[in-house]
Design a protein around this motif. Structure first.
Motif, short mmCIF file in Angstrom:
data_model
loop_
_atom_site.label_atom_id
_atom_site.label_comp_id
_atom_site.label_asym_id
_atom_site.label_seq_id
_atom_site.Cartn_x
_atom_site.Cartn_y
_atom_site.Cartn_z
N THR A 45 -112.14 -53.51 12.01
CA THR A 45 -111.98 -55.06 12.31
C THR A 45 -112.52 -55.24 13.72
O THR A 45 -112.95 -56.51 14.05
CB THR A 45 -110.56 -55.30 12.21
OG1 THR A 45 -109.89 -55.07 10.90
CG2 THR A 45 -110.10 -56.71 12.57
N GLN A 85 -109.70 -60.32 7.89
CA GLN A 85 -108.39 -59.36 7.23
C GLN A 85 -107.28 -60.08 7.10
O GLN A 85 -106.57 -59.93 6.08
CB GLN A 85 -108.48 -58.15 7.97
CG GLN A 85 -107.35 -57.22 7.60
CD GLN A 85 -107.44 -55.73 8.17
OE1 GLN A 85 -108.05 -55.65 9.23
NE2 GLN A 85 -106.57 -54.89 7.70
N ASP A 161 -113.60 -58.54 5.71
CA ASP A 161 -112.90 -57.52 6.24
C ASP A 161 -111.65 -57.23 5.18
O ASP A 161 -110.60 -57.96 5.19
CB ASP A 161 -112.63 -58.02 7.59
CG ASP A 161 -111.89 -57.06 8.41
OD1 ASP A 161 -111.59 -55.80 7.81
OD2 ASP A 161 -111.35 -56.91 9.58
N GLU A 162 -111.76 -56.29 4.40
CA GLU A 162 -110.80 -55.78 3.54
C GLU A 162 -110.06 -57.18 2.72
O GLU A 162 -109.30 -57.34 2.75
CB GLU A 162 -109.74 -55.23 4.21
CG GLU A 162 -109.95 -54.14 5.18
CD GLU A 162 -108.68 -52.99 5.33
OE1 GLU A 162 -107.96 -52.95 4.59
OE2 GLU A 162 -108.94 -52.35 6.52
MG MG Z 1 -108.83 -53.85 10.06
#
Ligand code: MG
Ligand code: ATP
Lengths: 249, 392
Positions: A45, A85, A161-162
């Motif tokens: 991240t 995220q 991000d994820e």
């Molecule tokens: Mg992360």
């Protein structure tokens, strides 16, 4: 040889004494899905936050479409879309109002902003929920709208991000489908995850990160063949072999 | 343009949040009502004349009581003779006015008549004022009798009907009473010492200032929710972000003041269209200054709790020193301190306009100071946003 769209060179970032990112360099080619794999705290991240110009690197630089994120951040920002995220939504606004709001922020005007908002809502399967308040959405639906917002303005490079963390299989499949659609349209994607099977399925190349450093970078197939038969070995095994640890523990 | 989109979203959220609305509109109305009820009556004379009328049928006693009732702020209450005596004995009443039997007949036949004031002790402050009012009415009626008598004497034997004399005279005297040659005009010096002007500006500015907490919170709320970070990855510049937040705070504060001032106008008729426009300009500038200060707090604080505490401390000091509930006069030791409160300038400007003492050109100093706070606040807020972590 495809064009280099993103070039990251020796990025560093520390929070007080902790080195979150410790000399990361990689290149993403136009139209490629590039995976950043790694356990919690690996620095994925932080890397994305630097590349998306939110965080200034302590050292190093990167270019996006030839624009330096340090010296030419405004130009770099015009090319990117970010799906963070952590959900970043206005809970008191409807799905459509969120889309339109962020659409305006990336410079869309007039009819275009509405047209794109509806198109992207359809892409993530939320057309029926366009007028509902985001605060009342399920976790999976929030993830999908979080992704859809990143698509506003048709960015050339997406940071995801994820995007599938902690959601139901249905929403997850919808997101995979969306990402594959985007790849078919030639959009360049930086994708982070700690689900290896996801990386296997979606990514053209992956970099495995641990402790702020990239410890391996290649196609998923090549990485698997490094430690055995690519048909039986998983990326989990690759990580275990490289670090002596399990990816999630 | 993007700044407007940001401001619009925030104002919409504010208008949909019933708790915020209640806090910024209902609470000031409630507090003002309390203050008005507590201090409202004391500033004007309100008295009661207790009267025993032993000449209930008489025309002159009726006329006299009618005139007494016509006095503003004086209520006339009739009592029986027995009740009056008892209450005087108990000191429940300090003054009773008696209109004796035969009062009208005596006057009609040209004999002197008397009103009797029975008072206990010094009759109290209210009693003394009632005595003067009764005297004034009695003297006025006495003068009229004298005029009547003289006219009647002068016209005697001229063969003019008494009825006609009476009507002409009556018309004459009515006109005289309506437009007296020697009138008394009451005039107040200084700001109007009524509770509206005393408390209304202070309470309005106090609640507009309280909204600083909302302003300070918004940026931090967006930081917590992650939307701030997302905004920073779009084409939105920090300048636009600040402008949007500033305009949102300004709009909220101005809307709040506009509603409260409009309600006061309906209730108290304080303004002409011109002074209403003037006070709205002051309100706009004050709301802008408050909004800018909110941005400073938002840029300095790291958490919402932090912002709320800074804002609460700040507003308490400003409200205390701003002369919200008591005025701080020039000689007071608090006076120099009161000059550091933004509320002082806003309250002074509001009060001057309500009292009709100043147009905007007279308020140049107050408005100038507030304008300085706007510019300084925006500048300082921007600098802090740049140097604090997570800013740009
Ligand atoms: Mg992360
Ligand atoms: N704002 C911050 N302040 C202090 N430390 C931070 C901050 N952001 C990240 N870190 C630290 O930097 C390191 C890397 O964090 P980062 O969020 O980049 O990891 P990640 O790979 O994204 O992990 P995850 O898979 O859990 O999302 C961690 O040790 C984290 O605690």
């Amino acid at each position: 040889m495809p064009e280099e769209f993103l070039v990251a060179q020796d990025l560093h970032k520390s929070f007080s004494a902790d080195k979150a990112v410790d000399g990361v360099s990689f290149t993403i080619h136009t139209g490629e899905i590039f995976g950043l794999l790694g356990p919690n705290g690996a620095g994925k991240t932080t890397t994305i936050r630097m590349l998306s110009t939110v965080l200034e690197p302590d050292r190093g630089d990167a270019t996006i479409g030839g624009h330096s994120i340090r010296r030419d951040a405004d130009a770099a920002r015009k090319l990117i879309g970010v799906c963070p995220q952590e959900l970043a939504l206005y809970q008191d606004l409807s799905a459509l109002a969120n889309m339109i709001f962020f659409g305006r922020m990336v410079g869309l005007t007039g009819k275009e902003v509405r047209v794109q908002a509806m198109a992207h809502l359809e892409l993530v399967g939320l057309t029926e929920k366009a007028k509902s308040k985001v605060g009342k959405f399920s976790g999976g639906m929030k993830r999908r709208i979080n992704l859809a917002i990143a698509l506003m303005g048709h960015p050339e490079l997406l940071f995801l991000d994820e995007p599938t963390v902690g959601i139901d299989p249905q929403s997850r499949n919808n997101i995979y489908q969306t990402i594959e659609d985007l790849r078919d349209k030639g959009i360049t994607i930086l994708y982070t995850t700690h689900y290896m099977e996801e990386a296997d399925r979606l990514c053209d190349r992956v970099a495995i990160m641990d402790g702020g450093k990239i410890i391996a970078m290649d196609t998923p197939h090549q990485l698997r063949s490094r430690i055995g038969s690519p048909e039986t070995v998983t990326l989990e095994d690759v990580f275990l072999k490289l670090t002596g640890r399990n990816l999630r523990d | 343009m993007r700044a407007l989109v940001i401001a619009f979203r925030e104002v919409r959220t504010y208008l949909q949040d019933t708790a915020d609305l209640a806090f910024s509109l209902l609470l000031p109305i409630a507090i003002f009502t309390l203050m008005y009820a507590a201090f409202g009556g004391q500033l004007l004379f309100q008295g009661t004349a207790h009267v025993v009328n032993e000449d209930p049928e008489g025309i002159y006693s009726t006329l006299f009581l009618e005139r007494l009732r016509g006095i503003e702020n004086l209520e006339v209450k009739l009592l029986s003779s027995k009740e009056a005596e008892e209450r005087l004995d108990r000191s429940d009443l300090l003054l009773v006015l008696r209109v004796p039997k035969g009062f009208s007949n005596r006057l009609a036949s040209g004999d002197p008549a008397e009103l009797i004031l029975s008072q206990r002790g010094d009759a109290g402050q209210e009693g003394q004022i009632v005595v003067s009012l009764v005297r004034a009415v009695a003297e006025e009626m006495g003068e009229e009798f004298k005029v009547r008598e003289q006219v009647a004497r002068a016209l005697a034997g001229r063969n003019i009907s008494q009825e006609r004399t009476e009507t002409v005279l009556q018309k004459f005297m009515d006109r005289e009473r309506a437009n007296p040659i020697l009138g008394v005009q009451e005039e107040l010096v200084g700001t109007r010492p009524d509770p509206v002007n005393m408390f209304l500006p202070g309470i309005i500015t106090m609640f507009v200032l309280f909204a600083i907490t909302l302003n300070a919170r918004t940026l931090l709320e967006e930081r917590r929710e992650g939307t701030l970070e997302r905004l920073l990855t779009t084409q939105l510049t920090v300048g636009e972000l600040f402008t949007g937040k500033f305009l949102a705070g300004l709009a909220r504060g101005f809307l709040q003041t506009l509603i409260l001032l409009s309600l006061s106008q309906v209730a108290f008729h304080l303004f002409t269209p011109l002074t209403f426009a003037e006070i709205l300009i002051v309100a706009l500038i004050f709301a802008a200054a408050v909004s800018a200060l909110g941005l400073v707090i938002a840029s300095v604080a790291r958490t919402e709790d932090g912002a709320i505490w800074i804002a609460v401390f700040f507003t308490m000091v400003m409200v205390m020193l701003g002369g919200t509930f008591f005025s701080i006069s020039q000689g007071s030791p608090l006076y120099p301190l009161s000059r550091i409160s933004i509320n002082t300038y806003a309250n002074d400007a509001f009060k001057a306009i309500i009292a009709g003492e100043g147009s905007l050109t007279h308020l140049r100093r107050e408005l100038g100071i507030m304008a300085g706070i706007i510019i300084g606040g925006l500048g300082v807020g921007r600098v802090f946003f740049r140097i604090m972590p997570g800013g740009r």
